[in-house]
Design an enzyme around this catalytic site. Structure first.
Site, PDB file in Angstrom:
ATOM      1  N   ARG A 111      10.205  26.863 149.198  1.00 54.48           N
ATOM      2  CA  ARG A 111      11.290  26.535 150.171  1.00 54.48           C
ATOM      3  C   ARG A 111      11.518  26.636 151.526  1.00 54.48           C
ATOM      4  NH1 ARG A 111      16.839  24.023 147.385  1.00 54.48           N
ATOM      5  NH2 ARG A 111      17.020  26.243 146.728  1.00 54.48           N
ATOM      6  N   THR A 115      15.619  24.583 156.374  1.00 54.00           N
ATOM      7  CA  THR A 115      15.395  22.371 156.443  1.00 54.00           C
ATOM      8  C   THR A 115      15.784  22.218 154.943  1.00 54.00           C
ATOM      9  OG1 THR A 115      12.824  22.962 156.340  1.00 54.00           O
ATOM     10  CG2 THR A 115      13.873  22.797 158.612  1.00 54.00           C
ATOM     11  N   ASP A 208      18.599  31.484 140.726  1.00 51.42           N
ATOM     12  CA  ASP A 208      17.157  31.522 141.355  1.00 51.42           C
ATOM     13  C   ASP A 208      16.485  32.008 139.939  1.00 51.42           C
ATOM     14  OD1 ASP A 208      14.353  32.062 142.321  1.00 51.42           O
ATOM     15  OD2 ASP A 208      15.550  31.759 144.615  1.00 51.42           O
ATOM     16  N   ASP A 211      13.939  34.299 140.872  1.00 48.77           N
ATOM     17  CA  ASP A 211      13.970  35.406 140.678  1.00 48.77           C
ATOM     18  C   ASP A 211      13.975  35.979 139.611  1.00 48.77           C
ATOM     19  OD1 ASP A 211      13.612  36.159 142.856  1.00 48.77           O
ATOM     20  OD2 ASP A 211      15.907  35.791 144.218  1.00 48.77           O
TER      21      ASP A 211
HETATM   22  N1  URA Z   1      15.711  26.852 142.637  1.00 50.76           N
HETATM   23  C1  URA Z   1      16.545  27.606 142.141  1.00 50.76           C
HETATM   24  O1  URA Z   1      15.807  28.908 141.605  1.00 50.76           O
HETATM   25  N2  URA Z   1      17.488  27.349 141.614  1.00 50.76           N
HETATM   26  C2  URA Z   1      17.945  26.490 142.150  1.00 50.76           C
HETATM   27  O2  URA Z   1      19.670  25.942 141.817  1.00 50.76           O
HETATM   28  C3  URA Z   1      17.522  25.642 143.104  1.00 50.76           C
HETATM   29  C4  URA Z   1      16.062  25.881 143.325  1.00 50.76           C
END
Ligand code: URA
Length: 217
Positions: A111, A115, A208, A211
């Site tokens: 990502r 943007t 995340d 992670d």
């Molecule tokens: N990606 C993630 O890992 N967590 C989110 O909340 C949004 C995108």
């Protein structure tokens, strides 16, 4: 299975085991190891639900006792599992526990931090051959990555009618984006959360997913 009239292509898999395990995953203090195990377990449970309608053929088999003229087996070329890298691999593992001979494709997207749009860095897919393609990504946030992955599959020759999306947590914004670009592709999720924050993270969400799955920062 629960549906929301605003999102006709979305199914919320509200099985108590899935919901319980998802709550454990949301906890801030859940360890990497437990998070990984739970994601795999939930994916297996979700996979059981979303493959309910796989077509069956019937074959003759010899059991130790007798001949059975019409024993059911999955028909055709079966299934390809396509995780969106990297967090999608954690869900793919659960599906592969269920369907060990499935082919595996990979779509690598990250990502763009400014943007929030997906940038593609890897596409490796098995032959189409009439397979059902199950796309996995735990977090359906903006929806751009999922919509992009579906465009990639279409360009590879996979029609929307042969694709299903399996996520863990969805935001309404993301469901809308996928629904607008691929209205007939079913989306399965364990939860539909409130929405996105300013950083495009799902709220309440679980942070995340990549992670937490891999123990990175
Ligand atoms: N990606 C993630 O890992 N967590 C989110 O909340 C949004 C995108």
């Amino acid at each position: 299975m629960n549906t929301d009239p605003a999102f006709p292509s979305l199914s919320i898999l509200d099985h108590p085991l899935i919901q319980h395990k998802l709550t454990l995953m949301r906890l801030r203090e859940t360890s990497t190891r437990t998070f990984r195990d739970l994601l795999r377990e939930i994916a297996l449970l979700m996979g059981y639900e979303i493959t309910r309608d796989l077509p069956l053929d019937h074959i003759a088999v010899e059991t130790p006792v007798t001949t059975m003229p019409a024993a059911p087996v999955i028909a055709g070329k079966k299934v390809a599992v396509v995780p969106i890298l990297r967090a999608g691999t954690g869900m793919a593992d659960g599906l592969l526990d269920l369907m060990p001979s499935a082919r595996i494709g990979h779509i690598g997207l990250y990502r763009d931090p400014e943007t929030h749009r997906p940038v593609e860095y890897l596409v490796k897919l098995p032959p189409v051959d009439g397979r059902l393609f199950l796309v996995t990504d735990p977090m359906l946030a903006t929806g751009y990555s999922t919509a992009h992955a579906l465009d990639v599959l279409n360009a590879h020759g996979v029609p929307d009618s042969r694709i299903r999306v399996m996520v863990l947590v969805a935001a309404p914004e993301g469901v809308r984006v996928v629904q607008e670009s691929h209205p007939t592709v079913p989306i399965y999720t364990a939860a539909l959360d409130d929405g996105l924050n300013d950083h495009a993270y799902i709220v309440p969400g679980l942070g995340d997913a990549g992670d937490r799955l891999f123990g990175t920062k």
